[in-house]
Scaffold this active site. Structure first.
Site, mmCIF file in Angstrom:
data_model
loop_
_atom_site.group_PDB
_atom_site.id
_atom_site.type_symbol
_atom_site.label_atom_id
_atom_site.label_comp_id
_atom_site.label_asym_id
_atom_site.label_seq_id
_atom_site.Cartn_x
_atom_site.Cartn_y
_atom_site.Cartn_z
ATOM 1 N N ASP A 193 52.270 33.775 33.633
ATOM 2 C CA ASP A 193 51.163 32.926 34.095
ATOM 3 C C ASP A 193 51.702 31.823 35.012
ATOM 4 O O ASP A 193 51.103 31.526 36.055
ATOM 5 C CB ASP A 193 50.426 32.320 32.883
ATOM 6 C CG ASP A 193 49.302 31.405 33.309
ATOM 7 O OD1 ASP A 193 48.254 31.915 33.766
ATOM 8 O OD2 ASP A 193 49.473 30.169 33.225
ATOM 9 N N LYS A 197 50.884 31.261 39.061
ATOM 10 C CA LYS A 197 50.467 29.977 39.650
ATOM 11 C C LYS A 197 51.431 29.543 40.755
ATOM 12 O O LYS A 197 51.003 29.015 41.786
ATOM 13 C CB LYS A 197 50.378 28.919 38.547
ATOM 14 C CG LYS A 197 49.203 29.181 37.602
ATOM 15 C CD LYS A 197 49.317 28.397 36.323
ATOM 16 C CE LYS A 197 48.087 28.563 35.447
ATOM 17 N NZ LYS A 197 48.269 28.091 34.074
#
Ligand code: NAP
Ligand code: HSE
Length: 320
Positions: A193, A197
């Protein structure tokens, strides 16, 4: 007054909060001259009881999408949301999304829509703490040098709880209960994750085509209580740090558990909060910090994106 039909994909932690905030900001939306109508809310199980405004059409049938003038995507996944959005996007209509996995992994297809100003995705990185807004606008005047960031609330929450003596498994279970974690949570703890990003951010400051595969990724799943205690004794804390810097003619990008001095700006972001230290030649060092996960904080950025669209601002345009 013009009427705008909005479609919402997903009504979980984020989607339900978006619905509530749209309702609470109805006055501001009307001040813009818009009568916002929620045309439909897509879920897997339309029979489950949900805390949504009365009369909301909750359905597992996505056919309402093509009636919409704006779609808000808060369902997660990579191919399923893109398959649903593809015909709608091809018709040149805007999407607000918090889905960094889809943005990071399907950029080949999505980039042109972003360049056209049809994608709004402030909530995809650091949730309600605005970093994509400045990086896609004013910060472009300054030559980008580097950034380091804590961008995963779940990992920051787990590491903070472990510092307090809690077991990794208990802290992860609590982060899931609080609605911070991805489905599956291996995306968080494995570092993916954060890498998603970082790829999204890199496309504003490094290379508009920046690929996820250019990031070296390690998560917190191997961090032990011993590592945390050893850091504490040295006056340090363990954080999952995403970093990007110039490296010769290219870029060095990584996600890895990192020991930092306890008074480092990335350490002042407690529990589920996020922080970023950004350096540009002319703007100098900037520090962003704030909430990084959770329904309400994420909805604040998504509804902000909705307002931008209704006012007439374009979405977040990456480097060409
Ligand atoms: P969530 O609580 O699991 O909610 C997902 C929603 O999407 C549910 O309503 C689910 O329906 C629906 N859904 C999932 N797959 C579907 C399918 N195949 N067909 C129809 N509906 C489907 O997830 P979330 O935490 O809200 O996260 C949503 C997105 O926001 C993700 O992209 C996530 O990365 C991003 N995000 C989350 C946060 C956060 O703090 N949670 C912060 C920033 C960004 P049912 O309700 O029927 O299961
Ligand atoms: N799972 C993500 C996190 C949600 O914990 O940071 C916010 O993007």
């Amino acid at each position: 007054m013009r009427t705008v039909a909005v479609g919402l994909l997903g009504c979980g932690t984020v989607g339900a909060s978006v619905l509530r905030l749209l309702e609470a900001r109805r006055d501001i939306i009307e001040d813009i001259g818009v009568n916002l109508e929620v045309a439909g809310v897509l879920v897997r199980d339309p029979h489950r009881e949900r805390d949504v405004p009365q009369g909301t059409r909750v359905t597992s049938d996505p056919s309402f999408l093509m009636e919409c003038g704006l779609v808000i995507e808060a369902m997660g996944g990579v191919d399923r949301p893109l398959d649903l959005l593809r015909p709608y996007l091809r018709s040149g209509r805007p999407v607000v999304t918090a889905n960094k996995a889809m943005l990071a992994e399907r950029w080949d297809e999505l980039r042109q829509y972003a360049l056209d100003g049809d994608l709004y995705y402030e909530a995809s990185v650091m949730a309600g703490t605005p970093v994509i807004g400045p990086m896609s606008t004013v910060l472009r005047a300054s030559r980008f040098e580097s950034l380091e960031a804590v961008v995963n609330g779940t990992c920051n929450y787990i590491l903070t709880r472990m510092e307090g003596g809690d077991a990794y498994e208990d802290a992860l279970a609590e982060a899931q209960r609080l609605g911070y974690a991805e489905d599956p949570p291996t995306l968080d703890v494995g570092g993916w994750d954060s890498a998603h990003k970082l790829a999204v951010l890199a496309r504003f400051c490094a290379d508009g085509d920046f690929a996820l595969s250019d990031i070296s990724v390690r998560g917190i799943d191997t961090v032990t209580p011993h590592d945390i205690e050893e850091a504490r004794r040295a006056g340090e804390r363990v954080k999952l740090v995403a970093s990007l810097r110039r490296d010769g003619d290219g870029w060095a990008a990584s996600v890895a558990p990192t020991r930092l001095p306890a008074d480092h700006p990335l350490c002042t972001a407690g529990a589920s909060r996020n922080a970023m230290v950004y350096r540009g030649e002319e703007c100098g060092e900037l520090i962003f910090a704030g909430g990084g996960a959770g329904g309400t904080i994420t909805a604040s950025a998504m509804v902000g994106d909705v307002l931008d669209n209704l006012i007439g601002f374009p979405g977040h345009v990456p480097l060409h």
